[in-house]
Design a protein around this motif. Sequence first.
Motif, PDB file in Angstrom:
ATOM      1  N   SER A   1       0.831  -1.207   0.000  1.00 43.25           N
ATOM      2  CA  SER A   1       0.000   0.000   0.000  1.00 43.25           C
ATOM      3  C   SER A   1       0.865   1.257   0.000  1.00 43.25           C
ATOM      4  O   SER A   1       0.528   2.247  -0.669  1.00 43.25           O
ATOM      5  N   THR A   2       1.981   1.226   0.718  1.00 45.90           N
ATOM      6  CA  THR A   2       2.879   2.385   0.732  1.00 45.90           C
ATOM      7  C   THR A   2       3.510   2.590  -0.640  1.00 45.90           C
ATOM      8  O   THR A   2       3.634   3.731  -1.109  1.00 45.90           O
ATOM      9  N   ALA A   3       3.893   1.509  -1.289  1.00 51.24           N
ATOM     10  CA  ALA A   3       4.465   1.606  -2.635  1.00 51.24           C
ATOM     11  C   ALA A   3       3.468   2.245  -3.602  1.00 51.24           C
ATOM     12  O   ALA A   3       3.838   3.086  -4.434  1.00 51.24           O
ATOM     13  N   ARG A   4       2.200   1.875  -3.496  1.00 52.89           N
ATOM     14  CA  ARG A   4       1.172   2.483  -4.352  1.00 52.89           C
ATOM     15  C   ARG A   4       1.081   3.978  -4.110  1.00 52.89           C
ATOM     16  O   ARG A   4       0.967   4.778  -5.048  1.00 52.89           O
ATOM     17  N   ASP A   5       1.132   4.380  -2.846  1.00 52.13           N
ATOM     18  CA  ASP A   5       1.033   5.801  -2.516  1.00 52.13           C
ATOM     19  C   ASP A   5       2.141   6.616  -3.182  1.00 52.13           C
ATOM     20  O   ASP A   5       1.926   7.775  -3.566  1.00 52.13           O
ATOM     21  N   TYR A   6       3.336   6.018  -3.301  1.00 54.86           N
ATOM     22  CA  TYR A   6       4.494   6.748  -3.832  1.00 54.86           C
ATOM     23  C   TYR A   6       4.798   6.415  -5.288  1.00 54.86           C
ATOM     24  O   TYR A   6       5.795   6.875  -5.837  1.00 54.86           O
ATOM     25  N   GLY A   7       3.926   5.641  -5.910  1.00 55.62           N
ATOM     26  CA  GLY A   7       4.072   5.354  -7.335  1.00 55.62           C
ATOM     27  C   GLY A   7       5.308   4.551  -7.687  1.00 55.62           C
ATOM     28  O   GLY A   7       5.916   4.778  -8.737  1.00 55.62           O
TER      29      GLY A   7
ATOM     30  N   ALA B   1      15.262  11.748   7.124  1.00 54.63           N
ATOM     31  CA  ALA B   1      13.853  11.946   7.459  1.00 54.63           C
ATOM     32  C   ALA B   1      13.465  13.421   7.363  1.00 54.63           C
ATOM     33  O   ALA B   1      12.401  13.760   6.838  1.00 54.63           O
ATOM     34  N   LEU B   2      14.328  14.310   7.843  1.00 58.95           N
ATOM     35  CA  LEU B   2      14.049  15.743   7.750  1.00 58.95           C
ATOM     36  C   LEU B   2      13.996  16.197   6.293  1.00 58.95           C
ATOM     37  O   LEU B   2      13.156  17.017   5.914  1.00 58.95           O
ATOM     38  N   GLU B   3      14.884  15.673   5.460  1.00 57.43           N
ATOM     39  CA  GLU B   3      14.879  16.023   4.038  1.00 57.43           C
ATOM     40  C   GLU B   3      13.576  15.610   3.371  1.00 57.43           C
ATOM     41  O   GLU B   3      13.040  16.322   2.516  1.00 57.43           O
ATOM     42  N   LEU B   4      13.056  14.467   3.760  1.00 57.77           N
ATOM     43  CA  LEU B   4      11.872  13.906   3.099  1.00 57.77           C
ATOM     44  C   LEU B   4      10.564  14.364   3.736  1.00 57.77           C
ATOM     45  O   LEU B   4       9.485  13.975   3.289  1.00 57.77           O
ATOM     46  N   SER B   5      10.645  15.205   4.744  1.00 55.28           N
ATOM     47  CA  SER B   5       9.473  15.546   5.546  1.00 55.28           C
ATOM     48  C   SER B   5       8.318  16.094   4.714  1.00 55.28           C
ATOM     49  O   SER B   5       7.165  15.675   4.878  1.00 55.28           O
ATOM     50  N   ASP B   6       8.589  17.022   3.817  1.00 55.17           N
ATOM     51  CA  ASP B   6       7.506  17.618   3.027  1.00 55.17           C
ATOM     52  C   ASP B   6       6.869  16.601   2.088  1.00 55.17           C
ATOM     53  O   ASP B   6       5.635  16.546   1.953  1.00 55.17           O
ATOM     54  N   LEU B   7       7.697  15.797   1.430  1.00 53.43           N
ATOM     55  CA  LEU B   7       7.176  14.779   0.513  1.00 53.43           C
ATOM     56  C   LEU B   7       6.302  13.786   1.261  1.00 53.43           C
ATOM     57  O   LEU B   7       5.193  13.449   0.815  1.00 53.43           O
ATOM     58  N   VAL B   8       6.773  13.317   2.395  1.00 59.71           N
ATOM     59  CA  VAL B   8       6.028  12.327   3.170  1.00 59.71           C
ATOM     60  C   VAL B   8       4.764  12.938   3.761  1.00 59.71           C
ATOM     61  O   VAL B   8       3.712  12.296   3.814  1.00 59.71           O
ATOM     62  N   SER B   9       4.833  14.182   4.180  1.00 53.08           N
ATOM     63  CA  SER B   9       3.653  14.845   4.727  1.00 53.08           C
ATOM     64  C   SER B   9       2.563  15.004   3.674  1.00 53.08           C
ATOM     65  O   SER B   9       1.389  14.719   3.926  1.00 53.08           O
ATOM     66  N   SER B  10       2.973  15.445   2.476  1.00 48.66           N
ATOM     67  CA  SER B  10       1.977  15.677   1.425  1.00 48.66           C
ATOM     68  C   SER B  10       1.420  14.369   0.867  1.00 48.66           C
ATOM     69  O   SER B  10       0.267  14.314   0.443  1.00 48.66           O
ATOM     70  N   THR B  11       2.216  13.305   0.885  1.00 51.90           N
ATOM     71  CA  THR B  11       1.779  12.029   0.312  1.00 51.90           C
ATOM     72  C   THR B  11       1.050  11.163   1.323  1.00 51.90           C
ATOM     73  O   THR B  11       0.033  10.548   1.008  1.00 51.90           O
ATOM     74  N   SER B  12       1.566  11.109   2.545  1.00 50.50           N
ATOM     75  CA  SER B  12       1.023  10.192   3.545  1.00 50.50           C
ATOM     76  C   SER B  12       0.267  10.878   4.675  1.00 50.50           C
ATOM     77  O   SER B  12      -0.315  10.201   5.529  1.00 50.50           O
ATOM     78  N   GLY B  13       0.296  12.212   4.710  1.00 49.21           N
ATOM     79  CA  GLY B  13      -0.427  12.929   5.748  1.00 49.21           C
ATOM     80  C   GLY B  13       0.246  12.914   7.109  1.00 49.21           C
ATOM     81  O   GLY B  13      -0.367  13.256   8.117  1.00 49.21           O
ATOM     82  N   ILE B  14       1.524  12.521   7.139  1.00 44.11           N
ATOM     83  CA  ILE B  14       2.272  12.505   8.402  1.00 44.11           C
ATOM     84  C   ILE B  14       2.703  13.936   8.727  1.00 44.11           C
ATOM     85  O   ILE B  14       3.208  14.644   7.853  1.00 44.11           O
ATOM     86  N   PRO B  15       2.508  14.382   9.963  1.00 44.39           N
ATOM     87  CA  PRO B  15       2.899  15.763  10.312  1.00 44.39           C
ATOM     88  C   PRO B  15       4.359  16.030   9.973  1.00 44.39           C
ATOM     89  O   PRO B  15       5.221  15.151  10.103  1.00 44.39           O
TER      90      PRO B  15
END
Length: 317
Positions: free
Chosen positions: A78-84, A204-218
Motif C-alpha cells: 500500500s505504501t508503494a502504491r502511494d508513492y508510485g 527523514a528531515l529532508e523527506l518531511s515535506d514529501l512524506v507529509s503531502s503524500t502520507s499525511g504525516i505531520p
Amino acid sequence: MRRILIPLLLAIVSFSWIPAYADAATMVPPGNRNAEQPAIPGASVRRTRGTNSTFDRKYQKVRELLATDTRLMSKIKSTARDYGIDPIHIIGALVGEHTYNVDAYDGLQSYYVKAASYAGQSFRFAYSGENIDDFVARPQFDVCKAKRDSYSLWTCREDVWDSAFRGKKVDGKSFPDNRFSAVFFQPFYAGQTFGLGQINPLTALELSDLVSSTSGIPKLDEKDASGVYKAIMDPDLSLAFVAGSIRKSIDDYRSIAGMDISGNPGLTATLYNVGNSRQRAAALAAKNRGAGQSVWPEENYYGWLINEKLDDLKSLL
C-alpha cells in the motif's frame, strides 16, 4: 467554440506539472553491471561476525519475515502504491539493510515494541553544546533561506556543511571531517540508525515535506528530536520515509542524469544505502556529457545482492 476551449485549457493546466524530461529519460538496463559482487565494507563484515552470524543467514531471516508477516507485506504494497513505485524497491531496501547492517526482528510487532521503548526520551540534535537550529542560523546558511521545501532546504544545508565547516575551524570552533548527519544527528552513538528501514534523522528531515503531502504525516521539526525518532522507528510511519527516499532517488536520476532507474531495484537499493542521490545523479550526468556512449549507474555490494536475488524476492509478491 468557448465550450471547446475551456476543457482544452483545463487539460493543459492539469498536465502542466509533468516535467520536460518525462519522456527524455533513458531506461537503465535491468540486472547488475558488475559480474561479481563489489567488496563488502569491513565494518559490515565485522558486525556480522560479531553476532556469530553470516550474510546468508541474515538474508534468510529477513526474507522469512517478509514471507510470513502478511501485515508487513500489506503495508509495503500500500505504501508503494502511494508513492508510485514498485513494492520490490521497498523490499530491496529492507533486505539490504537487514542483510548487511542489522539483524531482522522476528515480526513487525517487535519493531513497534522497540519504537515504544524510545518514546518519551528527551534528547536533542546538537554538536559540542550547539543545537542544530542555532547552528543552521549561522550566516553561512543564509544561501539556503530561499529554499521552499524540506528536501531542497536540508540538502542545501548539507552542501554548506561540506564546503564551509567540514574538517575546518570556524569562529574559533573546530568541526569534524565527517558527514553532517553523523556530527549533528546521532545523539546516542556514531553510525546509529533505527527501525525497519534504518533511516537516519537527516534523511527523514529532508523527506518531511514529501512524506507529509503524500502520507499525511505531520512535518518533522529538527527541534523535536524525539518526534523525528518516532517517525523513523514506528513502522506505521517509517515505511513512508523508505518509499519517499526511493521516490526521490528515481526522480533525481530522471531529472538530473536523464536516467530512468525505476526498473532496476539493485540501483535504488544502492542509493538507499549510500544516499546523496542528487549529487550522484549530477556526477553521472557530468560523465555522460563527456562520453561517447552511455555511462550506466552501477550497483554497490548492497544493490548487487538485490539484483542477484531478484527472482527470489519477487516471489514474495
